[in-house]
Scaffold this motif. Structure first.
Motif, short mmCIF file in Angstrom:
data_model
loop_
_atom_site.label_atom_id
_atom_site.label_comp_id
_atom_site.label_asym_id
_atom_site.label_seq_id
_atom_site.Cartn_x
_atom_site.Cartn_y
_atom_site.Cartn_z
N VAL A 144 12.13 -7.66 -2.72
CA VAL A 144 11.70 -6.83 -3.84
C VAL A 144 12.47 -7.24 -5.10
N TRP A 145 11.87 -6.94 -6.24
CA TRP A 145 12.54 -7.14 -7.52
C TRP A 145 13.27 -5.85 -7.88
N VAL A 146 14.53 -5.98 -8.28
CA VAL A 146 15.32 -4.81 -8.69
C VAL A 146 15.92 -5.05 -10.06
N ARG A 147 16.24 -3.96 -10.73
CA ARG A 147 16.99 -4.02 -11.98
C ARG A 147 18.46 -3.91 -11.60
N TYR A 148 19.24 -4.93 -11.99
CA TYR A 148 20.67 -4.99 -11.66
C TYR A 148 21.41 -5.66 -12.82
N ASN A 149 22.37 -4.97 -13.40
CA ASN A 149 23.15 -5.52 -14.52
C ASN A 149 22.26 -6.07 -15.63
N GLN A 192 19.37 -7.20 -15.56
CA GLN A 192 18.49 -8.30 -15.16
C GLN A 192 17.57 -7.86 -14.05
N GLU A 193 16.49 -8.59 -13.88
CA GLU A 193 15.62 -8.41 -12.72
C GLU A 193 15.97 -9.51 -11.73
N ILE A 194 16.34 -9.09 -10.50
CA ILE A 194 16.69 -10.07 -9.47
C ILE A 194 15.91 -9.77 -8.20
N LEU A 195 15.78 -10.79 -7.38
CA LEU A 195 15.07 -10.70 -6.11
C LEU A 195 16.08 -10.46 -4.99
N VAL A 196 15.87 -9.40 -4.19
CA VAL A 196 16.79 -9.09 -3.08
C VAL A 196 15.99 -8.69 -1.84
N PRO A 197 16.60 -8.78 -0.66
CA PRO A 197 15.92 -8.36 0.56
C PRO A 197 15.73 -6.84 0.59
N LEU A 198 14.55 -6.40 0.92
CA LEU A 198 14.29 -4.96 1.03
C LEU A 198 15.17 -4.32 2.09
N ASN A 205 23.89 1.20 -6.74
CA ASN A 205 22.57 1.79 -6.94
C ASN A 205 21.74 0.87 -7.82
N VAL A 206 20.47 0.74 -7.46
CA VAL A 206 19.56 -0.12 -8.22
C VAL A 206 18.22 0.60 -8.38
N SER A 207 17.44 0.11 -9.29
CA SER A 207 16.06 0.56 -9.45
C SER A 207 15.16 -0.53 -8.89
N VAL A 208 14.35 -0.17 -7.90
CA VAL A 208 13.43 -1.12 -7.28
C VAL A 208 12.14 -1.12 -8.10
N LEU A 209 11.78 -2.27 -8.63
CA LEU A 209 10.69 -2.37 -9.59
C LEU A 209 9.34 -2.71 -8.98
N ARG A 210 9.35 -3.67 -8.03
CA ARG A 210 8.09 -4.11 -7.44
C ARG A 210 8.36 -4.99 -6.23
N ASP A 232 0.81 -1.23 0.00
CA ASP A 232 0.00 0.00 0.00
C ASP A 232 0.84 1.27 0.00
N HIS A 233 2.06 1.23 0.53
CA HIS A 233 2.84 2.45 0.74
C HIS A 233 4.04 2.65 -0.17
N LEU A 234 4.51 1.59 -0.82
CA LEU A 234 5.67 1.75 -1.70
C LEU A 234 5.23 2.22 -3.07
N GLY A 235 5.89 3.27 -3.56
CA GLY A 235 5.63 3.79 -4.90
C GLY A 235 6.73 3.33 -5.85
N PHE A 236 6.38 2.46 -6.78
CA PHE A 236 7.36 1.89 -7.71
C PHE A 236 7.30 2.59 -9.05
N PRO A 237 8.40 2.61 -9.78
CA PRO A 237 9.73 2.22 -9.34
C PRO A 237 10.35 3.33 -8.51
N PHE A 238 11.39 2.98 -7.74
CA PHE A 238 12.17 3.99 -7.04
C PHE A 238 13.63 3.58 -7.03
N LYS A 239 14.49 4.56 -6.91
CA LYS A 239 15.93 4.33 -6.88
C LYS A 239 16.36 4.06 -5.44
#
Length: 122
Positions: free
Chosen positions: A80-85, A87-93, A62-67, A38-45
């Protein structure tokens, strides 16, 4: 990593607004997922705060957080899913700090990081 000082206002918001009706681990995980959804606005850096075993990211990157990850992937922690190199990868928020995001996103991530860094669990 040192445990942060207790923040009474944040503790109150978390207990009375986020996990207020959570009576077990599954409900707590779902409460956090719903709050962040409800509170996260995607995407964000975001910038990587520190290395974590569950992630290939390095401090200072630095990454872009997608969802937000699907709730089934967030039963132990929030991911969260982030754009990294390219690719989209899953990382801990908890590994990320927003650098370019709206106020609600910054507060929600700060709430999660606080919870995580205090050593609380679902």
């Amino acid at each position: 990593m040192a445990k942060p000082e207790t923040d009474a206002a944040r503790e109150h918001r978390i207990s009375m607004e986020i996990v207020v009706d959570a009576y077990n681990e599954e409900e707590c995980a779902m409460a956090w997922h719903c709050y962040l959804d409800d509170h996260l606005g995607f995407p964000f850096k975001a910038r990587v705060r520190h290395a974590m075993a569950a992630s290939p990211l390095h401090p200072g990157e630095n990454v872009s957080v997608l969802r937000l990850a699907h709730d089934e992937l967030c039963r132990v922690s929030i991911f969260v899913w982030v754009r990294y190199n390219q690719q989209e990868i899953l990382v801990p928020l908890a590994q990320l700090v927003p650098t370019s995001a709206d106020k609600n996103t910054k507060q929600a991530v700060a709430d999660w990081i606080y919870w995580h860094d205090q050593g609380y669990s679902f």
